[in-house]
Design an enzyme around this catalytic site. Structure first.
Site, PDB file in Angstrom:
ATOM      1  N   ASP A 164      -2.242  -9.321  -6.925  1.00 26.87           N
ATOM      2  CA  ASP A 164      -2.573  -8.924  -5.586  1.00 26.87           C
ATOM      3  C   ASP A 164      -3.554  -7.693  -5.040  1.00 26.87           C
ATOM      4  O   ASP A 164      -4.108  -7.677  -6.042  1.00 26.87           O
ATOM      5  CB  ASP A 164      -1.217  -7.756  -5.169  1.00 26.87           C
ATOM      6  N   ARG A 217      -3.749   4.064  10.163  1.00 27.55           N
ATOM      7  CA  ARG A 217      -3.431   4.073   8.886  1.00 27.55           C
ATOM      8  C   ARG A 217      -4.956   4.725   8.350  1.00 27.55           C
ATOM      9  O   ARG A 217      -4.767   5.147   7.550  1.00 27.55           O
ATOM     10  CB  ARG A 217      -3.639   2.597   8.747  1.00 27.55           C
TER      11      ARG A 217
END
Length: 287
Positions: free
Chosen positions: A154, A50
């Site tokens: 979020d 990632r």
């Protein structure tokens, strides 16, 4: 190998540096401190995969340089980008369907008293708050458009951008009742074929906002219903307890907290009572 001034050979793969154990430990500590996410041993390959793109984008030659860049960025934007890269945003429409059935059962307790506000504390890419909005519309009809509001929060700015757009591949709706599709989505045409977009009147029921659950946060008022599902599995016990109790302060007496079916508040000190699988109620009389 290309000569100076020539473009790299098509198909050549640029090798990326390996992630040294000491750097993985620094990243783990930084992510835990900043977001409460616990990156356990064995996650090195995931973190490396990632971060490869982030390392290229940063222009840094090593992960150490990249971390130094993040830590020296006083705007905090580099840290937010790191959290975005490492956070998991898996979700789906009607995930853990029994919770939405339970919500419909308890709705009369709240809607008989006026307007209703729900906090969706782990909104991800929007599937859960949109499912909540549609559940309210199915239960209350068009009355829900003016009486119900959802706050979707979020930690990931990337996920929130997707949630605000409200555009999804049609195959993501395979578990959604067919009648929902025609009532609440617009089908894409031309270059957007195979995609669908949530209808504007549904989208207007929801406000999306970035929020880090382990940082101090405030809301204008408490909520009668809070959904915080499938996020605490990434926290250790002490962080879970801190988050649950912080959310509890923003839950009205008699209000409900929904957590993921794979999550449990067992072993945590809190003031909530379990009333159904993965559903907890705050003691006291409803306001």
């Amino acid at each position: 190998m290309s000569k100076p001034g020539q473009s790299p050979t098509v198909g050549a793969v640029e090798s990326m540096p390996e992630l040294p154990p000491r750097v993985f430990q620094r990243i783990s500590a930084l992510i835990y401190r900043s977001a409460g996410i616990e990156l356990k041993e064995g996650k090195q390959a995931l973190v490396t995969a990632r971060l490869n793109k982030k390392l290229r984008e940063s222009g840094c030659r090593s992960y150490e340089d990249y971390l130094t860049q993040i830590e020296s960025d006083r705007t905090g934007e580099s840290l937010i980008a790191l959290i975005d890269a490492l956070s998991t945003n898996y979700t789906s429409f009607l995930r853990e369907k029994t919770h939405f059935e339970y919500l419909k059962k308890i709705l009369p307790q709240f809607t008989s008293r006026g307007n209703l506000e729900i906090w969706c504390a782990a909104a991800s890419t929007g599937e859960e708050p949109y499912t909540l909005a549609i559940t309210l519309l199915e239960a209350l009809g068009t009355e829900a458009l003016s009486r119900c509001r959802i706050l979707g929060t979020d930690i990931s700015t990337r996920a929130l951008a997707a949630a605000r757009a409200g555009v999804y591949p049609i195959d993501r709706l395979q578990d959604v009742p067919k009648e929902w599709f025609s009532k609440y989505w617009l089908r894409g045409e031309g270059s957007s074929q195979g995609m669908c977009k949530i209808k504007p009147e549904v989208a207007r029921m929801i406000e999306f906002r970035r929020l880090n659950l382990i940082e101090g946060f405030t809301h204008a008022r408490a909520f009668p219903i809070v959904f915080c599902r499938n996020v605490m599995i990434y926290f250790d016990k002490s962080t879970q307890e801190r988050v649950v109790n912080r959310m509890s302060t923003f839950l009205n007496p008699g209000g409900y907290l929904f957590v993921g079916h794979s999550e449990s508040l067992t072993g945590l000190a809190h003031e909530l009572e379990c009333v159904a699988p993965a559903v907890y109620r705050k003691r006291g009389e409803q306001k």
